[in-house]
Design a protein around this motif. Sequence first.
Motif, mmCIF file in Angstrom:
data_model
loop_
_atom_site.group_PDB
_atom_site.id
_atom_site.type_symbol
_atom_site.label_atom_id
_atom_site.label_comp_id
_atom_site.label_asym_id
_atom_site.label_seq_id
_atom_site.Cartn_x
_atom_site.Cartn_y
_atom_site.Cartn_z
ATOM 1 N N ILE A 198 0.837 -1.208 0.000
ATOM 2 C CA ILE A 198 0.000 0.000 0.000
ATOM 3 C C ILE A 198 0.870 1.256 0.000
ATOM 4 O O ILE A 198 0.640 2.191 -0.749
ATOM 5 C CB ILE A 198 -0.890 0.052 1.262
ATOM 6 C CG1 ILE A 198 -1.722 -1.226 1.402
ATOM 7 C CG2 ILE A 198 -1.794 1.282 1.234
ATOM 8 C CD1 ILE A 198 -2.585 -1.507 0.227
ATOM 9 N N LYS A 199 1.891 1.217 0.848
ATOM 10 C CA LYS A 199 2.764 2.393 0.963
ATOM 11 C C LYS A 199 3.525 2.678 -0.326
ATOM 12 O O LYS A 199 3.975 3.801 -0.543
ATOM 13 C CB LYS A 199 3.780 2.165 2.095
ATOM 14 C CG LYS A 199 3.174 2.185 3.488
ATOM 15 C CD LYS A 199 3.759 3.330 4.315
ATOM 16 C CE LYS A 199 3.243 3.329 5.735
ATOM 17 N NZ LYS A 199 3.861 2.256 6.550
ATOM 18 N N PRO B 97 1.476 5.048 -3.830
ATOM 19 C CA PRO B 97 1.592 6.458 -4.201
ATOM 20 C C PRO B 97 2.846 6.744 -5.037
ATOM 21 O O PRO B 97 2.838 7.612 -5.903
ATOM 22 C CB PRO B 97 1.667 7.187 -2.852
ATOM 23 C CG PRO B 97 0.974 6.280 -1.902
ATOM 24 C CD PRO B 97 1.309 4.897 -2.373
ATOM 25 N N ARG B 98 3.885 5.985 -4.781
ATOM 26 C CA ARG B 98 5.119 6.209 -5.536
ATOM 27 C C ARG B 98 4.948 5.765 -6.984
ATOM 28 O O ARG B 98 5.395 6.448 -7.904
ATOM 29 C CB ARG B 98 6.273 5.446 -4.867
ATOM 30 C CG ARG B 98 7.622 5.792 -5.432
ATOM 31 C CD ARG B 98 8.767 5.494 -4.475
ATOM 32 N NE ARG B 98 10.025 5.903 -5.083
ATOM 33 C CZ ARG B 98 10.854 5.060 -5.699
ATOM 34 N NH1 ARG B 98 10.587 3.776 -5.753
ATOM 35 N NH2 ARG B 98 11.963 5.511 -6.266
ATOM 36 N N TYR C 296 2.161 5.735 -8.519
ATOM 37 C CA TYR C 296 1.250 6.759 -9.039
ATOM 38 C C TYR C 296 2.037 7.989 -9.500
ATOM 39 O O TYR C 296 1.790 8.545 -10.562
ATOM 40 C CB TYR C 296 0.261 7.136 -7.941
ATOM 41 C CG TYR C 296 -0.908 7.964 -8.401
ATOM 42 C CD1 TYR C 296 -2.053 7.363 -8.898
ATOM 43 C CD2 TYR C 296 -0.877 9.350 -8.324
ATOM 44 C CE1 TYR C 296 -3.140 8.113 -9.312
ATOM 45 C CE2 TYR C 296 -1.956 10.116 -8.739
ATOM 46 C CZ TYR C 296 -3.080 9.484 -9.232
ATOM 47 O OH TYR C 296 -4.154 10.242 -9.633
ATOM 48 N N ARG C 297 2.976 8.374 -8.700
ATOM 49 C CA ARG C 297 3.806 9.535 -8.989
ATOM 50 C C ARG C 297 4.636 9.344 -10.258
ATOM 51 O O ARG C 297 4.633 10.184 -11.156
ATOM 52 C CB ARG C 297 4.723 9.775 -7.784
ATOM 53 C CG ARG C 297 5.300 11.105 -7.677
ATOM 54 C CD ARG C 297 5.387 11.648 -6.240
ATOM 55 N NE ARG C 297 5.376 10.726 -5.156
ATOM 56 C CZ ARG C 297 6.439 10.102 -4.654
ATOM 57 N NH1 ARG C 297 7.630 10.300 -5.187
ATOM 58 N NH2 ARG C 297 6.327 9.311 -3.616
ATOM 59 N N TYR C 298 5.311 8.219 -10.338
ATOM 60 C CA TYR C 298 6.160 7.970 -11.505
ATOM 61 C C TYR C 298 5.352 7.815 -12.791
ATOM 62 O O TYR C 298 5.748 8.282 -13.854
ATOM 63 C CB TYR C 298 7.044 6.740 -11.275
ATOM 64 C CG TYR C 298 8.325 7.089 -10.566
ATOM 65 C CD1 TYR C 298 8.401 7.121 -9.183
ATOM 66 C CD2 TYR C 298 9.471 7.425 -11.299
ATOM 67 C CE1 TYR C 298 9.572 7.466 -8.537
ATOM 68 C CE2 TYR C 298 10.650 7.765 -10.656
ATOM 69 C CZ TYR C 298 10.691 7.781 -9.279
ATOM 70 O OH TYR C 298 11.858 8.136 -8.648
ATOM 71 N N LEU D 286 -6.513 3.252 -4.550
ATOM 72 C CA LEU D 286 -6.250 4.135 -3.420
ATOM 73 C C LEU D 286 -7.502 4.895 -2.983
ATOM 74 O O LEU D 286 -7.546 5.421 -1.874
ATOM 75 C CB LEU D 286 -5.143 5.134 -3.774
ATOM 76 C CG LEU D 286 -3.723 4.568 -3.837
ATOM 77 C CD1 LEU D 286 -2.781 5.556 -4.495
ATOM 78 C CD2 LEU D 286 -3.239 4.230 -2.435
ATOM 79 N N ARG E 247 -5.027 15.323 -5.790
ATOM 80 C CA ARG E 247 -5.230 13.914 -5.506
ATOM 81 C C ARG E 247 -6.699 13.593 -5.231
ATOM 82 O O ARG E 247 -7.015 12.570 -4.664
ATOM 83 C CB ARG E 247 -4.389 13.477 -4.300
ATOM 84 C CG ARG E 247 -2.922 13.465 -4.527
ATOM 85 C CD ARG E 247 -2.526 12.420 -5.564
ATOM 86 N NE ARG E 247 -1.094 12.494 -5.841
ATOM 87 C CZ ARG E 247 -0.532 13.445 -6.578
ATOM 88 N NH1 ARG E 247 -1.271 14.378 -7.124
ATOM 89 N NH2 ARG E 247 0.768 13.446 -6.779
#
Lengths: 215, 215
Positions: A13-14, A17-18, A20-22, A80, A109
Amino acid sequence: MENNERRVPEVVIKRLPRYYRYLGELLKQDIQRISSNSLSKLMNVTASQIRQDLNYFGGFGQQGYGYNVRSLIDEIGNILGLNDGDTTIIIGAGNLGRALANHNSFANRGFKLVGIFDNDESIIGAKICGITVMSDLEIEGFIRDNSVDVAILTVPNSAAQDMAKRVVDGGIRGILNFSYSELDVPPNVPVENVHLSDYLMTLAYRIKSERDTEE
Amino acid sequence: MENNERRVPEVVIKRLPRYYRYLGELLKQDIQRISSNSLSKLMNVTASQIRQDLNYFGGFGQQGYGYNVRSLIDEIGNILGLNDGDTTIIIGAGNLGRALANHNSFANRGFKLVGIFDNDESIIGAKICGITVMSDLEIEGFIRDNSVDVAILTVPNSAAQDMAKRVVDGGIRGILNFSYSELDVPPNVPVENVHLSDYLMTLAYRIKSERDTEE
DNA sequence: TAGATTGTTAATCGATTAACAATC
DNA sequence: TAGATTGTTAATCGATTAACAATC
């Protein structure tokens, strides 16, 4: 190929977001598809991990082709819950509260800031980001009336636990906690802690380690 | 019983600030000693983990007695390097930069804020927290002349990578990065990222999960 | 079709927990 | 001394990586 059996580990899960960012960056560069291998090089993780992570939620790729960037980013957003239209309020209109209210990446977001509260008479009534600061006495009622999802706590430590109890009583769904204290809340109310000084402390450790290896 | 052989896992380092925090609370309540067992209940972890974690750095306890709170907190502070007198500068005197400058927990952890920089003429010269905001053109020289350890980056994403390069050129030891971007820096310069929107995203996921289990 | 790349199973690695002898 | 609790080894658990058959 959805698999609802396996429990998704916290670490996975953690990492979402990463990803998603890339993927967002790739989209900006008009890159439409990517293989787990190329993405792994970009992100400095293994391709195996990427494939494993994504497969907790379903098979989003295509053999011989890779992943479609646009649809993968949408899928991750859905996982998410970025499309759930969650609403937020900020409690504590001090420097940090104000900074967060102006932080555009929150709105980016899918979160909607609907209220700002403080207990300082001289701040109540002022406008921050187009939102009028309300009295903290109205918090519970406001949460209830507006079905607010997330409370962002930027109050002093001494007030944090009490405020946590109040937003929970109002029916809040989750708390983003910037105070130093850890909050005691019912298990069905997730709390995400942002202990700013903790990051500085681990950084200090790593700087120290570098110094030591230098010698 | 120091053991310098074993490499300390990243997860252990990340837990140290939390120990530090809880031990500080105990000290405030005038509790002088604690067993791994009591601490584990307080912190909601296993006693085994506490003992294992601490033993990466040495044997700080005493059989039949437990740990002395005061000395353990000092040891952890030393391990983390809180007594190294690390200096920091904040780059970007916007809302977030200002909030961090006023954030007292930084000073409480042994960090000394020695400079604030911005590129906005209308802000340069203003005083924040008793420190005059300097022009960003002076950054490299200031870092060099003052042997600054940590740069806290609160600049817009578009400026982050460039600024990272500049502080590294100036000789910075570590970076606390609040921008959305991930920074490309030499491997001997540790970077700690605080991606605020990431926390909100994992919170959204957990709220969603709670909603799902509710049904 | 041939080449590429996924989804997924199996193997490895590392972190957490359990257990207990050492010892205060 | 007896009781408590550590430091540390061994057992378990879970996460990461490797490998490859399935398939686009």
